[in-house]
Design a protein around this motif. Structure first.
Motif, PDB file in Angstrom:
ATOM      1  N   UNK A 138       0.865  -1.184   0.000  1.00  0.00           N
ATOM      2  CA  UNK A 138       0.000   0.000   0.000  1.00  0.00           C
ATOM      3  C   UNK A 138       0.894   1.224   0.000  1.00  0.00           C
ATOM      4  N   UNK A 139       0.713   2.089  -1.009  1.00  0.00           N
ATOM      5  CA  UNK A 139       1.588   3.258  -1.032  1.00  0.00           C
ATOM      6  C   UNK A 139       1.364   4.112  -2.256  1.00  0.00           C
ATOM      7  N   UNK A 140       2.355   4.956  -2.510  1.00  0.00           N
ATOM      8  CA  UNK A 140       2.340   5.846  -3.671  1.00  0.00           C
ATOM      9  C   UNK A 140       3.647   5.678  -4.428  1.00  0.00           C
TER      10      UNK A 140
ATOM     11  N   UNK B 232       5.683   3.370   1.105  1.00  0.00           N
ATOM     12  CA  UNK B 232       4.468   2.733   1.604  1.00  0.00           C
ATOM     13  C   UNK B 232       4.829   1.682   2.630  1.00  0.00           C
TER      14      UNK B 232
END
Lengths: 138, 138, 138
Positions: free
Chosen positions: C36-38, C137
């Motif tokens: 989960x992240x950018x 993330x």
């Protein structure tokens, strides 16, 4: 680290529409319980854009006029993409509007200047489309 | 996770000015003590932009010429937004310049290519305005 | 928090080329083990852009036509930047295409809509250039 993800759904009445989504993005940030972080607001369709500018009807018309001048919808046959399609201009308009934004989250709220408002710009509407909201932080 | 937030303030002498802020963003990153992360550089006003390009005076004039050609300041009355305002072109120029940037932080420094320079582009100056710096990482 | 960094290298055969890099960005995300992240995708050169749009050859030609119309390569002498250079148009084209993108990572994969494809747009090719990939993330 925390993360959150939601989608906003749209089905606009016209080919082109400009919708203020600031409150909906703020509600997402509140639900995420992220206090400090970044929030991506990204259309999941490539004939739409998300941008930040003023919520003023004259300006919205000026933006639409500019985009129509630079990448007009008609003549539809003027674009090579339009073989069985009529939305090439929508793909181009979205590029000129920079297609996505990243917003800061500070103290659990969108960290916006006094006139910054987040807009969904639809360039090929009248069907269901969505915007991705993804926030990370703590 | 760490986060940091600062504002850069500007009051430019002309209606339009292009100011290299790379060093100021780097100083912010250094103060943040973030080693690996992302840094948002976002104008908090909607008549300005932040962009990355070359620090070369001829190019800056070329950028200004392009923006004046695509969204000219005058005639002021050519824009619907300009009822008691004269800055509709500034709202449009900022969109064409993509209005914000996200920069990588690696090893405690901005992770930029050799010619990447961060600029604040003012399109409606001669008053106090600010840019938000927000970094997250570790 | 996790972070990852890689570079993609290019040496395109023409002055202008449009290269789909979606798979290469996805492979980077997979190697990063971030769930989960950018992910920032940013050209490290200021005569190129990264954007998200359709992978359709007619559209790519329409994009190129639009950019040539708004910021033509010739006459080279029409730009102040072109003193011993001929790439001022490339610096401008990149701005009009919004120069970089941030992508969401969800469940270990790029979180893209069905037609979102990530492109490297080269505007001054035929030499080695790179794109920075930076993900954060958990």
């Amino acid at each position: 680290m925390k993360s959150a993800r939601e989608e906003l759904w749209f089905e606009t009445p016209h080919r082109r529409d400009y919708i203020n989504i600031t409150d909906r993005v703020q509600e997402f940030v509140s639900r995420s319980e992220i206090r400090e972080g970044l929030c991506l607001v990204n259309p999941m369709h490539i004939t739409a854009a998300v941008y930040v500018n003023d919520d003023e009807s004259g300006l919205i018309q000026d933006i639409d006029d500019l985009l129509e001048r630079l990448a007009p919808h008609e003549p539809v046959s003027g674009y090579r993409h339009n073989v069985g399609e009529d939305n090439a201009d929508a793909h181009l308009k979205r590029q000129l509007m920079a297609h996505q934004v990243v917003l800061a989250i500070t103290g659990g709220r969108l960290d916006l200047g006094p006139w910054e408002q987040v807009f969904y710009a639809e360039f090929d509407g009248r069907r269901r489309k969505r915007v991705l909201l993804k926030a990370i932080g703590e």
